[in-house]
Scaffold this motif. Structure first.
Motif, PDB file in Angstrom:
ATOM      1  N   THR A  82       4.415  31.612 -10.032  1.00  0.00           N
ATOM      2  CA  THR A  82       5.462  31.501 -11.041  1.00  0.00           C
ATOM      3  C   THR A  82       5.348  32.656 -12.042  1.00  0.00           C
ATOM      4  O   THR A  82       4.622  33.619 -11.796  1.00  0.00           O
ATOM      5  N   GLY A  83       6.034  32.533 -13.171  1.00  0.00           N
ATOM      6  CA  GLY A  83       6.025  33.583 -14.182  1.00  0.00           C
ATOM      7  C   GLY A  83       4.644  33.848 -14.752  1.00  0.00           C
ATOM      8  O   GLY A  83       3.879  32.924 -15.020  1.00  0.00           O
ATOM      9  N   GLY A  84       4.339  35.112 -14.934  1.00  0.00           N
ATOM     10  CA  GLY A  84       3.052  35.521 -15.491  1.00  0.00           C
ATOM     11  C   GLY A  84       3.072  35.513 -17.006  1.00  0.00           C
ATOM     12  O   GLY A  84       4.088  35.198 -17.641  1.00  0.00           O
ATOM     13  N   PRO A  85       1.934  35.865 -17.626  1.00  0.00           N
ATOM     14  CA  PRO A  85       1.840  35.890 -19.084  1.00  0.00           C
ATOM     15  C   PRO A  85       2.927  36.770 -19.709  1.00  0.00           C
ATOM     16  O   PRO A  85       3.140  37.901 -19.291  1.00  0.00           O
ATOM     17  N   HIS A 149       8.262  37.613 -13.036  1.00  0.00           N
ATOM     18  CA  HIS A 149       8.951  37.740 -14.321  1.00  0.00           C
ATOM     19  C   HIS A 149       9.681  36.456 -14.692  1.00  0.00           C
ATOM     20  O   HIS A 149      10.605  36.478 -15.495  1.00  0.00           O
ATOM     21  N   GLY A 150       9.292  35.342 -14.072  1.00  0.00           N
ATOM     22  CA  GLY A 150       9.880  34.043 -14.389  1.00  0.00           C
ATOM     23  C   GLY A 150      10.334  33.270 -13.173  1.00  0.00           C
ATOM     24  O   GLY A 150      10.436  32.051 -13.201  1.00  0.00           O
ATOM     25  N   CYS A 151      10.629  33.973 -12.088  1.00  0.00           N
ATOM     26  CA  CYS A 151      11.063  33.300 -10.858  1.00  0.00           C
ATOM     27  C   CYS A 151       9.895  32.611 -10.155  1.00  0.00           C
ATOM     28  O   CYS A 151       8.736  32.792 -10.525  1.00  0.00           O
ATOM     29  N   ILE A 152      10.236  31.848  -9.130  1.00  0.00           N
ATOM     30  CA  ILE A 152       9.251  31.150  -8.313  1.00  0.00           C
ATOM     31  C   ILE A 152       9.143  31.903  -6.994  1.00  0.00           C
ATOM     32  O   ILE A 152      10.015  31.804  -6.132  1.00  0.00           O
TER      33      ILE A 152
END
Length: 176
Positions: A82-85, A149-152
């Protein structure tokens, strides 16, 4: 065997007609009492045509997507990233609003994602992104931690499975 789960209270009305009775084009071989989906990796084994996906629950802490049938029974557990920091996947209740066979990353037209199933603006499920050619995949630790960047992100075969079988309007719940 599938693990029964409680019917989620966040979506009391499950789709039970229409799409669930159609024979998907991606089903390629029928054998007694089962249908074989040839493209699946983590959605392993035969796909029962009466247990097509109706909803997905994404667990950010476990980096796992649970695919549920119309009765709320888990039919597949998929490793995801999933999305990173700084680009966390938003938590909440959404629904599938569309799909693109080949998506392009916002802000970088050279990054492509196969089997993009959209559920929240420009956020959705898709295969491992690639740059230039499909052989040049971006590093993605499926089932370990978020780097998108937010996607799965998920295996291409799993993204194709959701792209093909998860209907528009299907609920997607993202939990922390």
């Amino acid at each position: 065997p599938a693990t029964p789960v409680a019917r989620p209270s966040w979506h009391p009305a499950w789709p039970t007609e229409g799409w669930a009775t159609m024979r998907p084009a991606a089903v390629v071989a029928t054998v007694p009492d089962e249908v074989v989906w040839t493209g699946s990796s983590a959605a392993a084994g035969p796909v029962d045509p009466w247990r097509l996906p109706a909803a997905v629950v994404v667990d950010l802490a476990r980096q796992r997507a649970s695919v549920l049938d119309p009765d709320g029974v888990e039919i597949a557990g998929l490793p995801v990233s999933t999305g990173g920091p700084g680009s966390e996947t938003p938590v909440g209740s959404f629904e599938v609003v569309g799909r693109q066979r080949l998506g392009t990353a916002e802000g970088d037209a050279d990054v492509h994602m196969d089997f993009f199933t959209i559920f929240n603006g420009d956020i959705g499920f898709h295969g491992i992104p690639w740059v230039g050619t499909p052989e040049d995949r971006l590093w993605t630790p499926l089932g370990e931690y978020g780097v998108s960047h937010g996607c799965i992100r998920m295996a291409d075969a799993d993204a194709e499975y959701l792209y093909t079988f998860l209907p528009d309007g299907a609920p997607v719940l993202v939990v922390g």
